[in-house]
Design a protein around this motif. Sequence first.
Motif, PDB file in Angstrom:
ATOM      1  N   THR A  41      71.010  80.107-128.902  1.00  0.00           N
ATOM      2  CA  THR A  41      70.410  81.174-129.706  1.00  0.00           C
ATOM      3  C   THR A  41      71.440  81.896-130.569  1.00  0.00           C
ATOM      4  OG1 THR A  41      70.704  82.867-127.981  1.00  0.00           O
ATOM      5  CG2 THR A  41      68.687  81.531-127.901  1.00  0.00           C
ATOM      6  N   ARG A  42      72.712  81.645-130.334  1.00  0.00           N
ATOM      7  CA  ARG A  42      73.766  82.310-131.104  1.00  0.00           C
ATOM      8  C   ARG A  42      74.192  81.431-132.276  1.00  0.00           C
ATOM      9  NH1 ARG A  42      76.609  86.384-127.882  1.00  0.00           N
ATOM     10  NH2 ARG A  42      75.939  86.318-125.707  1.00  0.00           N
ATOM     11  N   CYS A 118      71.059 101.006-118.495  1.00  0.00           N
ATOM     12  CA  CYS A 118      72.099 100.368-117.684  1.00  0.00           C
ATOM     13  C   CYS A 118      71.631 100.205-116.244  1.00  0.00           C
ATOM     14  CB  CYS A 118      73.381 101.196-117.726  1.00  0.00           C
ATOM     15  SG  CYS A 118      74.094 101.424-119.365  1.00  0.00           S
ATOM     16  N   VAL A 119      71.031 101.257-115.718  1.00  0.00           N
ATOM     17  CA  VAL A 119      70.547 101.220-114.339  1.00  0.00           C
ATOM     18  C   VAL A 119      69.414 100.210-114.192  1.00  0.00           C
ATOM     19  CG1 VAL A 119      69.416 102.562-112.526  1.00  0.00           C
ATOM     20  CG2 VAL A 119      71.270 103.579-113.861  1.00  0.00           C
ATOM     21  N   GLN A 120      68.562 100.107-115.212  1.00  0.00           N
ATOM     22  CA  GLN A 120      67.447  99.165-115.137  1.00  0.00           C
ATOM     23  C   GLN A 120      67.950  97.724-115.087  1.00  0.00           C
ATOM     24  OE1 GLN A 120      64.118  99.994-114.767  1.00  0.00           O
ATOM     25  NE2 GLN A 120      64.069  97.810-114.264  1.00  0.00           N
ATOM     26  N   GLU A 121      68.948  97.407-115.893  1.00  0.00           N
ATOM     27  CA  GLU A 121      69.507  96.045-115.838  1.00  0.00           C
ATOM     28  C   GLU A 121      70.134  95.791-114.476  1.00  0.00           C
ATOM     29  OE1 GLU A 121      72.756  93.129-118.002  1.00  0.00           O
ATOM     30  OE2 GLU A 121      71.550  94.522-119.171  1.00  0.00           O
ATOM     31  N   TRP A 122      70.825  96.794-113.959  1.00  0.00           N
ATOM     32  CA  TRP A 122      71.414  96.656-112.625  1.00  0.00           C
ATOM     33  C   TRP A 122      70.337  96.372-111.578  1.00  0.00           C
ATOM     34  CZ3 TRP A 122      70.623  99.911-108.365  1.00  0.00           C
ATOM     35  CH2 TRP A 122      71.449  99.665-107.268  1.00  0.00           C
ATOM     36  N   PHE A 174      70.454  87.253-120.611  1.00  0.00           N
ATOM     37  CA  PHE A 174      69.006  87.126-120.481  1.00  0.00           C
ATOM     38  C   PHE A 174      68.426  88.468-120.067  1.00  0.00           C
ATOM     39  CE2 PHE A 174      70.204  82.764-120.545  1.00  0.00           C
ATOM     40  CZ  PHE A 174      69.151  82.134-121.174  1.00  0.00           C
ATOM     41  N   LYS A 175      68.100  89.256-121.061  1.00  0.00           N
ATOM     42  CA  LYS A 175      67.660  90.624-120.837  1.00  0.00           C
ATOM     43  C   LYS A 175      66.320  90.656-120.116  1.00  0.00           C
ATOM     44  CE  LYS A 175      71.144  91.685-123.446  1.00  0.00           C
ATOM     45  NZ  LYS A 175      72.408  92.132-122.861  1.00  0.00           N
ATOM     46  N   GLN A 177      65.269  89.454-117.390  1.00  0.00           N
ATOM     47  CA  GLN A 177      64.803  88.299-116.649  1.00  0.00           C
ATOM     48  C   GLN A 177      65.536  88.198-115.325  1.00  0.00           C
ATOM     49  OE1 GLN A 177      65.484  85.342-119.927  1.00  0.00           O
ATOM     50  NE2 GLN A 177      63.488  84.615-119.266  1.00  0.00           N
ATOM     51  N   THR A 178      64.807  87.834-114.297  1.00  0.00           N
ATOM     52  CA  THR A 178      65.431  87.572-113.014  1.00  0.00           C
ATOM     53  C   THR A 178      65.957  86.145-113.007  1.00  0.00           C
ATOM     54  OG1 THR A 178      63.399  86.735-112.000  1.00  0.00           O
ATOM     55  CG2 THR A 178      63.792  89.122-111.892  1.00  0.00           C
ATOM     56  N   LEU A 179      66.800  85.844-112.033  1.00  0.00           N
ATOM     57  CA  LEU A 179      67.337  84.489-111.928  1.00  0.00           C
ATOM     58  C   LEU A 179      66.213  83.478-111.743  1.00  0.00           C
ATOM     59  CD1 LEU A 179      69.781  82.627-111.737  1.00  0.00           C
ATOM     60  CD2 LEU A 179      69.866  83.096-109.283  1.00  0.00           C
ATOM     61  N   TRP A 180      65.197  83.837-110.957  1.00  0.00           N
ATOM     62  CA  TRP A 180      64.081  82.924-110.745  1.00  0.00           C
ATOM     63  C   TRP A 180      63.364  82.627-112.056  1.00  0.00           C
ATOM     64  CZ3 TRP A 180      61.850  79.292-108.180  1.00  0.00           C
ATOM     65  CH2 TRP A 180      60.507  79.030-108.371  1.00  0.00           C
ATOM     66  N   GLU A 181      63.149  83.654-112.870  1.00  0.00           N
ATOM     67  CA  GLU A 181      62.476  83.458-114.152  1.00  0.00           C
ATOM     68  C   GLU A 181      63.298  82.573-115.077  1.00  0.00           C
ATOM     69  OE1 GLU A 181      60.023  87.683-114.457  1.00  0.00           O
ATOM     70  OE2 GLU A 181      62.084  87.539-115.190  1.00  0.00           O
ATOM     71  N   ILE A 182      64.613  82.754-115.060  1.00  0.00           N
ATOM     72  CA  ILE A 182      65.482  81.918-115.889  1.00  0.00           C
ATOM     73  C   ILE A 182      65.406  80.462-115.439  1.00  0.00           C
ATOM     74  CG2 ILE A 182      67.882  81.450-116.510  1.00  0.00           C
ATOM     75  CD1 ILE A 182      68.383  84.479-116.233  1.00  0.00           C
ATOM     76  N   MET A 183      65.514  80.231-114.126  1.00  0.00           N
ATOM     77  CA  MET A 183      65.486  78.869-113.603  1.00  0.00           C
ATOM     78  C   MET A 183      64.126  78.219-113.862  1.00  0.00           C
ATOM     79  SD  MET A 183      67.545  79.442-110.020  1.00  0.00           S
ATOM     80  CE  MET A 183      67.334  77.735-109.509  1.00  0.00           C
ATOM     81  N   HIS A 184      63.051  78.992-113.703  1.00  0.00           N
ATOM     82  CA  HIS A 184      61.720  78.454-113.944  1.00  0.00           C
ATOM     83  C   HIS A 184      61.552  78.072-115.413  1.00  0.00           C
ATOM     84  CE1 HIS A 184      57.468  77.774-113.390  1.00  0.00           C
ATOM     85  NE2 HIS A 184      57.181  78.652-114.327  1.00  0.00           N
TER      86      HIS A 184
END
Length: 224
Positions: A41-42, A118-122, A174-175, A177-184
């Motif tokens: 995407t970059r 910042c806290v939300q991404e964390w 990957f803003k 998104q959880t790891l599961w969502e990325i892998m899926h």
Amino acid sequence: MSPWYRAVRSVLEKHPLVRGMITYSVVWPTSNLVQQSFDKTRKKYDYMEATRYAIVGTFGMAPMVFTWLKAAVWLVPGTTIKHAIFKAYLEQILFAPLGQSQFYLGITLLEGKAWKDCVQEWKDKIIPTWKVSVWFWPFIQIINFGYVPERNRVVVVSCASFVWTVFLSYMHHFKGQTLWEIMHHKHREWRRDHWEYEPLDDPALKGLEDETDETNIENDDKKA
């Protein structure tokens, strides 16, 4: 041997923290640039982003790693393989959540985001990141605590951080998104590219596909 070289070497040998900070100042931005090169995407490299990784790695992560390695020796004295295993897994309980929190909060603050963002991404990414950390870091740290002299341990961790920081950079990019969502998502892309939309060139597989289709048609006719 140059006096300057001897002086620098003496400082690095006496001050492993400085050596670790220098290593992190190279490893972390390089890892980020590697992740950027994999990102389709970059259109061009973001060197300011790499600079932020250099800042977090040099002035944040390197001192934290140095402090933890000292604390681990104090908490669990001993150099046997059993001690190394215990230290490695203790690290995932005591240090890993702090280090990963520092990364997500630090890198997002340097991007100029509001504290709540910042806290939300964390919140979104700390648990998935920690789950991967539990599988990656113990192997590295068992070797580090068991076989590497204490003065060189920060450097060993920083070298292993090359791979780890590529992963962190990937997770951060990957803003929302959880790891599961990325892998899926990646799994669906792979199926689309390699199975569902590509013709089967192997005649045997093509015949199997045709036979399967005929069987499905017959079953549908019977149901009708």
